[in-house]
Structures are given as C-alpha cells and as structure tokens.
Write an enzyme that holds these catalytic residues in place. Structure first.
Site, mmCIF file in Angstrom:
data_model
loop_
_atom_site.group_PDB
_atom_site.id
_atom_site.type_symbol
_atom_site.label_atom_id
_atom_site.label_comp_id
_atom_site.label_asym_id
_atom_site.label_seq_id
_atom_site.Cartn_x
_atom_site.Cartn_y
_atom_site.Cartn_z
ATOM 1 N N ASP A 225 -0.625 -7.665 15.397
ATOM 2 C CA ASP A 225 -1.508 -7.523 14.284
ATOM 3 C C ASP A 225 -1.245 -8.196 13.038
ATOM 4 O O ASP A 225 -1.299 -7.514 11.789
ATOM 5 C CB ASP A 225 -1.614 -5.978 14.264
ATOM 6 C CG ASP A 225 -2.522 -5.662 13.399
ATOM 7 O OD1 ASP A 225 -3.813 -6.390 13.170
ATOM 8 O OD2 ASP A 225 -2.362 -4.667 12.255
ATOM 9 N N GLU B 148 6.431 3.551 10.758
ATOM 10 C CA GLU B 148 5.182 3.262 10.552
ATOM 11 C C GLU B 148 4.330 4.580 10.632
ATOM 12 O O GLU B 148 4.490 5.269 11.113
ATOM 13 C CB GLU B 148 4.477 2.074 11.592
ATOM 14 C CG GLU B 148 4.793 0.743 11.432
ATOM 15 C CD GLU B 148 4.135 -0.076 12.372
ATOM 16 O OE1 GLU B 148 3.030 -0.013 12.456
ATOM 17 O OE2 GLU B 148 4.786 -1.152 12.707
ATOM 18 N N TRP C 34 3.393 2.191 6.493
ATOM 19 C CA TRP C 34 3.002 1.070 6.705
ATOM 20 C C TRP C 34 1.520 0.720 5.837
ATOM 21 O O TRP C 34 0.477 1.624 6.063
ATOM 22 C CB TRP C 34 2.297 0.908 8.200
ATOM 23 C CG TRP C 34 1.982 -0.226 8.588
ATOM 24 C CD1 TRP C 34 0.857 -0.813 9.205
ATOM 25 C CD2 TRP C 34 2.772 -1.429 9.294
ATOM 26 N NE1 TRP C 34 0.702 -2.132 9.611
ATOM 27 C CE2 TRP C 34 2.032 -2.557 9.795
ATOM 28 C CE3 TRP C 34 4.050 -1.488 8.928
ATOM 29 C CZ2 TRP C 34 2.482 -3.803 9.741
ATOM 30 C CZ3 TRP C 34 4.809 -2.870 9.356
ATOM 31 C CH2 TRP C 34 3.798 -3.992 9.827
ATOM 32 N N ASN D 55 9.420 -4.316 18.319
ATOM 33 C CA ASN D 55 8.462 -3.211 17.822
ATOM 34 C C ASN D 55 7.255 -3.135 18.949
ATOM 35 O O ASN D 55 6.922 -3.806 19.538
ATOM 36 C CB ASN D 55 7.801 -4.084 16.429
ATOM 37 C CG ASN D 55 6.689 -3.077 16.098
ATOM 38 O OD1 ASN D 55 6.848 -2.122 15.516
ATOM 39 N ND2 ASN D 55 5.521 -3.577 16.311
ATOM 40 N N GLU D 56 7.011 -1.804 19.144
ATOM 41 C CA GLU D 56 6.156 -1.310 19.908
ATOM 42 C C GLU D 56 6.207 -1.846 21.266
ATOM 43 O O GLU D 56 5.181 -2.564 21.764
ATOM 44 C CB GLU D 56 4.816 -1.352 19.201
ATOM 45 C CG GLU D 56 4.840 -0.599 17.959
ATOM 46 C CD GLU D 56 3.300 -0.230 17.563
ATOM 47 O OE1 GLU D 56 2.437 -1.085 17.977
ATOM 48 O OE2 GLU D 56 3.295 0.761 16.651
ATOM 49 N N TYR E 174 0.264 7.279 13.960
ATOM 50 C CA TYR E 174 -1.045 7.127 13.167
ATOM 51 C C TYR E 174 -1.972 8.406 13.718
ATOM 52 O O TYR E 174 -2.898 8.259 13.586
ATOM 53 C CB TYR E 174 -1.990 5.763 13.471
ATOM 54 C CG TYR E 174 -1.152 4.568 13.164
ATOM 55 C CD1 TYR E 174 -1.261 4.170 11.681
ATOM 56 C CD2 TYR E 174 -0.087 3.753 13.871
ATOM 57 C CE1 TYR E 174 -0.578 3.054 11.179
ATOM 58 C CE2 TYR E 174 0.454 2.611 13.212
ATOM 59 C CZ TYR E 174 0.332 2.314 11.999
ATOM 60 O OH TYR E 174 0.971 1.317 11.436
ATOM 61 N N LYS F 298 -3.997 -1.206 5.190
ATOM 62 C CA LYS F 298 -3.072 -0.180 5.011
ATOM 63 C C LYS F 298 -2.026 -0.194 3.844
ATOM 64 O O LYS F 298 -1.316 0.811 3.756
ATOM 65 C CB LYS F 298 -2.468 0.302 6.269
ATOM 66 C CG LYS F 298 -3.247 0.490 7.475
ATOM 67 C CD LYS F 298 -2.877 0.857 8.681
ATOM 68 C CE LYS F 298 -3.709 1.384 9.839
ATOM 69 N NZ LYS F 298 -4.152 -0.104 10.264
ATOM 70 N N TYR G 215 -5.975 6.312 13.855
ATOM 71 C CA TYR G 215 -6.437 5.927 15.008
ATOM 72 C C TYR G 215 -7.030 7.119 15.901
ATOM 73 O O TYR G 215 -7.615 6.892 16.800
ATOM 74 C CB TYR G 215 -5.390 5.017 15.870
ATOM 75 C CG TYR G 215 -5.295 3.721 15.246
ATOM 76 C CD1 TYR G 215 -6.139 2.871 14.947
ATOM 77 C CD2 TYR G 215 -3.975 3.208 14.923
ATOM 78 C CE1 TYR G 215 -6.088 1.791 14.410
ATOM 79 C CE2 TYR G 215 -3.570 2.071 14.232
ATOM 80 C CZ TYR G 215 -4.818 1.220 13.867
ATOM 81 O OH TYR G 215 -4.581 0.093 13.237
ATOM 82 N N ASN H 272 6.469 4.732 15.006
ATOM 83 C CA ASN H 272 5.300 4.272 14.498
ATOM 84 C C ASN H 272 4.044 5.498 14.771
ATOM 85 O O ASN H 272 3.764 5.335 16.074
ATOM 86 C CB ASN H 272 4.919 2.775 14.906
ATOM 87 C CG ASN H 272 5.852 1.982 14.733
ATOM 88 O OD1 ASN H 272 6.795 2.083 13.724
ATOM 89 N ND2 ASN H 272 5.494 0.717 15.099
HETATM 90 C C1 GCB Z 1 1.381 -0.953 14.610
HETATM 91 C C2 GCB Z 1 2.053 -2.150 14.577
HETATM 92 C C3 GCB Z 1 1.430 -2.992 13.247
HETATM 93 C C4 GCB Z 1 0.003 -2.967 13.172
HETATM 94 C C5 GCB Z 1 -0.259 -1.353 12.673
HETATM 95 C C6 GCB Z 1 -1.775 -0.953 12.410
HETATM 96 O O1 GCB Z 1 1.626 -0.026 15.132
HETATM 97 O O2 GCB Z 1 3.216 -2.096 14.621
HETATM 98 O O3 GCB Z 1 1.928 -4.552 13.355
HETATM 99 O O4 GCB Z 1 -0.152 -3.703 11.873
HETATM 100 O O5 GCB Z 1 0.107 -0.686 13.888
HETATM 101 O O6 GCB Z 1 -1.977 -1.234 11.303
HETATM 102 O O7 GCB Z 1 -2.444 -0.793 13.372
#
Ligand code: GCB
Length: 606
Positions: A166, A513, A558, A418-419, A475, A577, A479, A473
């Site tokens: 991303d 994140e 993040w 990462n992820e 959200y 973000k 999300y 990470n």
């Molecule tokens: C994540 C990723 C990061 C993205 C972020 C997002 O999990 O590691 O690269 O930018 O989410 O904002 O969706």
C-alpha cells in the site's frame, strides 16, 4: 563478506565527492539501450534531479506510471591526487535494481531498491579527462523480490505495476551518489556491543580490514577529548563515568579506527557512537536497564514532488514534528530508510524498529486488506515456486540492512517482515530461516519481530512464536466495525487481546499500526468516517485498549503523515491515515497524541 557498507566519510586518509545534481534521464521501454550503446551516451535524454523519484515531476500519466527500464547518466572528474587509491561509486539506493557502467564498462549490478551498494571503478576511470557514468535501472515488480508485486500489461501493450503493498511504487536514484577514495588497505567494517560496568560502560568492538597491519581504536567524548583507547582488531574500550545514550536524551561519542604502519596512519574511519544497552526482560523493554514505553509512528519516505528521494529538509521537519508531538520511536515501515534518518535518530534520541523491505508477502491482490488471511484454503505464500528465490533475496536484504545499521544506538529491534501470510505449512521453515539469520548477523542480538496482519490470531498464526516481541497491525473500527459500529469493534478488539495475553510467555506486545483514513478538509459533528472527529474517536477507543492491558508496551500509530499510494477506490489520492498531512501540518489528531504522549511517563507500565 559483502562489500564494505560503511557510510562514506572524509578523514585524514579518505575522500568523498558527491555526484548528486541534475543528470540526464531516458526511458527504455523496449530494453534496447544496452545493445544500442546507451551506456556510452543517451540518444534523447531529458534532465532529471538526483536523488529523487522520477515519477511526480512529469505532467503526463504515461511517464508517471512508467514501468520498465530507464537510464540515468552524468560525467565526473577524478582528482589527480587520488591516483593509487581504491575508488568506488557508492549508491545510497536505486529502486528497484540497477546496472552501473563507467566509461562504457559494466562495473556493478544490484538487486533491491532500499539499500546501498558500491561499484568499484579503480581500474576503469581516467584522470586526464571526464568519466562517463551511466545507470540502467528497472522498477518492475515480481513475486521473488522485496517488496513483492507483479507487472501486468495493458491491452495497449503498456506495462503497469501492480504492487501487493500500500505505497506508491516510486522509482529512481533515491539516495545520494558518492565517489569515494579509500587507501588500498582500509577499514571494511566494524561493530560494537555495549555493556554497563560498575563505574560506567564498556564498548566491545571488532574491526574488519582487508590487510594485516595493526589497528588502533579511540573513543572521544562530545567535546573531542579522548576518553578510551585500545589496540587490535578486537578489544574493549572502557569508559568510566560514561554518558549513556538515552531516549530523547542522547549523548554521542566518536569512535575513531585507525590502521597504522609504525607512526604512519594508513587509514582512518570515524563515526559518532551512542553507548546504550537494550534488552527485553520480564515482558519489558529495558534501555540501559530501565523500562521504556514506545510511542510514535510507522512512517514512509514520501513527500510531494520528490516522491521517495532523500530530502534533508523533510527529514529535519519530520524530526521536529515528532519531537513536538512527544514521540520517542518509529518503525521504518516498510523498508530500510536513508542512512541520514538513523544518524538524525542517534542525534535526537529516537528509537527505531528497522524493517526489511519484506512486504506484500500475501496471496491476494488487495494484500494489505488481508482478504485471505486465516482461511488456510489457498496455496500459502511460502509454498510458491517463487519462494526459494524470495528467500535468497530476503537474506541478502537482511544482510545488507543489519551490516549497514548495526552500530546505531537508535536501532533497538529488527522487523523481519510486514504482514506476511502466515497460516500455511511453509511459514515455519521460512520464518526460522530469516529469524535465525537476523540473529546471526547482529552482534548486539537485538530483538526480532514482524508486523502481524489483522485476522492473524494468537492461536492460528504460525509465525508469532518466532518473534521476540509481538507487533500487531490492527484496524478495529476502520476496516471492520467502523463508524457507528465502533462499540462492537471495541468488544471484538478486547476479545482478541485476551487471546494474545495467553501466548505471550513473558514477551511484550506493541502496536505497529492502528489508524483511520481522515481527510484534513473534513469536519462533521457528530462524526462520520473520514472526518477529523472520527479519527479522534477511533484513536480514543484504541487508547482505552492499550491502557487496559499491562502487556502492551508501545503504540506506533499509522501513519506519521498522509502518503501516496496506487490509485483505487479505497484511497483518496493516497492513504490519509496521517496524524500530519503530507505537507507535515497537524490534523486534529496530532493534538490528541501530543496531550497523551507528553503525559505518559517514559517508563509507563514499567
Ligand atoms: C496495513 C499495511 C500498511 C497499510 C495500512 C493501511 O496493514 O501494513 O502498509 O498502509 O495497513 O492503511 O491499510
């Protein structure tokens, strides 16, 4: 050993000439340049600044989105007095791969767009006239490289980059290019390990040279006064009453390494050095034996116009913003940054989690949304036919990153990936390999981690057991269960956290994140998603979670600033973000962070 990755410096015996500036540039869509002799001169070039990404200068979309081969060229002179010295051209980074030609002769090639490499040019340069330097670069993505992605072709025949990550696939000569002259016998590398003693500290060092002449090492304090010395390629510098390097309270010594021939100094290499210890004990991060709670950001190297190119003005502004807001730590998401960032972190007392460019390791086009995590139904990322070559490239990136960054006081941990998709069988063998390799490469044996994707859960993730501390990470409330459903998000979040509590076994957990896209232009009372009000509500919910679990020892939000991504329905001209805008001005959330982080003690939950 890989070539010397020491940061270029001038000294009594070394010289550096910066080659940055306005170079010539040309796309090579048909990859015809090598056969057509472009290494000796580009037929139809335009001007292009170095360092910078080429993408955002252009006003037409084909040029900005260009995927394929492209060339840079410039001329340089070598001072006559450098005859007899070893000469290298040192690239801070070329994204994603490069071949280098000097006076028409190929002198180096390098895979990987985020780490430095040298081209040895001693035998190809002339001293009686200009030398021609040409770089053939390429920005195509594939699944064996770091970061991973693919290159597709449009119906009209044009190549297009499809990142599995991303952030925008910026490309170009992103970091400084330097011509270096070093003595034939020279310091190739050194490393330091610190320990605290009854009356101060000890710096255990090793030095690598390419010869047999004796080595002498000195430590000078911030005023330049010699405080310790030792001789030999391995030794100990004892520093009674040492000033330790601390978080937001840095103190830097200078280590000076010399190769001697009797009284004569054959080579001298000097660099600033912070003395500190860092370890994990009883679920806590200990800096110089004292608990520290991490607060700060995941960042990107990203700015208007110059893209991912190093810009010292942006580096400076970023540190001023991070100091203002009360941060003490950042992760170099999702790749190792320019060396100047680590030097600044040493100078300003910031902690760094240094991340390899291992991102996009997931079987999903929308990989960052984690579409297929947890199902275990697809072929896993680590069982693909591309996996063996990916592992080779991953190990190379780890070797270059750790060799380059291992002496920085600011670097406290390595983020190995990462992820990644880590639900399938191949995960364990791959993880064991890269985690062990990182440990082997680092004399300080820093803790290793990786950022765990949403839906990869404590009891299903096959990767988490390799981490020395857990990095999540998450959200919840963005999300999933966003907007008015945020109260459900909090419940689900707590449930997951209870699960992590069961598998930590004395390891700390941090957030690498958490965030919500927010347009700096939008206010709404009561809130809606994308408004500044919602970003604050989302962050307050996350803070409640962090404060209720004692094992949470850090929060890296993040993202530090809005940044460019590939265009798409989930991104409004980039990822929004940021706590700051892309121009590094605060959103409302920045004041929320400032109030919180300034009030949390350094050793919060210690
Ligand atoms: C994540 C990723 C990061 C993205 C972020 C997002 O999990 O590691 O690269 O930018 O989410 O904002 O969706």
């Amino acid at each position: 050993m890989i070539q010397s990755l020491l940061y270029p410096c001038s000294s009594l015996t070394r010289r550096v000439q910066v080659l940055d500036g306005m170079w010539n540039f040309q796309f090579d869509a048909k990859s015809e340049g090598v056969a057509a002799g472009w290494a000796e001169g580009l037929p139809a070039s335009v001007k292009m600044p170095v360092p910078a990404s080429f993408c955002d200068f252009f006003t037409d979309k084909d040029s900005r989105e260009y995927t394929g081969d492209f060339w840079y060229e410039t001329d340089f002179y070598v001072p006559a007095e450098w005859q007899g010295m070893e000469l290298d051209i040192r690239f801070g980074s070329v994204t994603h791969r490069a071949r280098v030609f000097v006076n028409g002769v190929e002198v180096a090639s390098h895979e990987g767009g985020f780490l430095p490499f040298n081209a040895r040019v001693t035998d190809v340069v002339r001293f009686d006239g200009p030398n021609h330097l040409a770089v053939l670069a390429n920005n195509e993505l594939n699944e064996t490289m770091l970061p991973a992605g693919k290159t597709a072709t449009l119906a009209n025949g044009t190549k297009i980059s499809a990142p599995y990550f991303d952030f925008y696939n910026y490309a170009g000569i992103h970091r400084p290019v330097k011509l270096m002259a070093t003595p034939k016998e020279s310091v190739q590398d050194y490393s330091v390990v610190h320990s605290l003693t009854a009356d101060g500290a000890a710096v255990h060092y090793t030095v690598k040279t390419n010869g047999d002449k004796p080595v002498a090492v000195e430590l000078r304090d911030a005023k330049g006064v010699k405080v310790a010395e030792a001789s030999g390629k391995e030794g100990v510098l004892n520093v009674p009453g040492a000033h330790l390097w601390g978080v937001r309270a840095p103190y830097l010594y200078t280590i000076c390494i010399r190769i001697l021939d009797g009284e004569k100094i054959v080579d001298e290499y000097a660099e600033k050095l912070g003395i500190r210890t860092f370890e994990i004990k009883d679920g806590k991060f200990l800096l110089n034996g004292k608990p520290v709670y991490l607060r700060g950001f995941g960042k990107h190297e990203d700015a208007d116009i110059r893209g991912r190119g190093l810009d010292l003005a942006t580096v400076k502004r970023d540190f001023e913003c991070m100091k203002w807001i009360g941060a003490n730590c950042f992760r170099t998401s999702h790749y190792p940054y320019a060396e100047e960032m680590y030097q600044m972190a040493d100078e300003e007392g910031f902690l760094i989690i240094d991340e390899a460019p291992a991102v996009g390791f997931m079987e999903s086009t929308m990989n960052f949304l984690a579409a297929n995590q947890g199902t275990g139904k697809k072929v896993g990322w680590f069982e693909k036919e591309t996996t063996p070559q990916l592992l080779v490239n991953h190990r190379q990136a780890l070797e270059e990153m750790i060799t380059r960054d291992k002496n920085h006081a600011s670097v406290i941990a390595w983020s190995i990936l990462n992820e990644p998709q880590c639900t399938s069988e191949g995960t364990e063998a791959y993880f064991e390999n890269v985690f062990n390799y990182a440990r082997e490469l680092d004399p300080q044996a820093r803790p290793r981690t990786y950022a765990v994707v949403m839906m990869s859960l404590p009891h299903t993730s096959k990767g988490q057991k390799y981490a020395d501390f857990i990095s999540l990470n998450r959200y919840y409330g963005w999300y999933v269960m966003g907007g008015y459903g945020i109260s459900d998000a909090e419940v689900a979040f707590r449930k997951e956290m209870d699960g992590w509590g069961q598998v930590l076994n004395g390891r700390p957990l941090i957030f690498t994140e958490y965030g919500a896209d927010t347009l700096a232009s939008e206010h709404k009372l009561p809130s809606v998603m994308w408004s500044q009000e919602y970003q604050n509500e989302y962050l307050e919910m996350n803070n409640r979670i962090f404060d209720s679990y004692d094992f949470v020892k850090g929060e890296l939000m993040w993202n530090f600033a809005d940044f460019q991504t590939t265009e798409g329905i989930l991104r409004a001209n980039g990822n929004k973000k940021g706590a700051f805008t892309r121009q590094r001005q605060p959103k409302d959330a920045a004041y929320l962070f400032k109030a919180r982080w300034e009030s949390l003690p350094v050793d919060y939950k210690g």
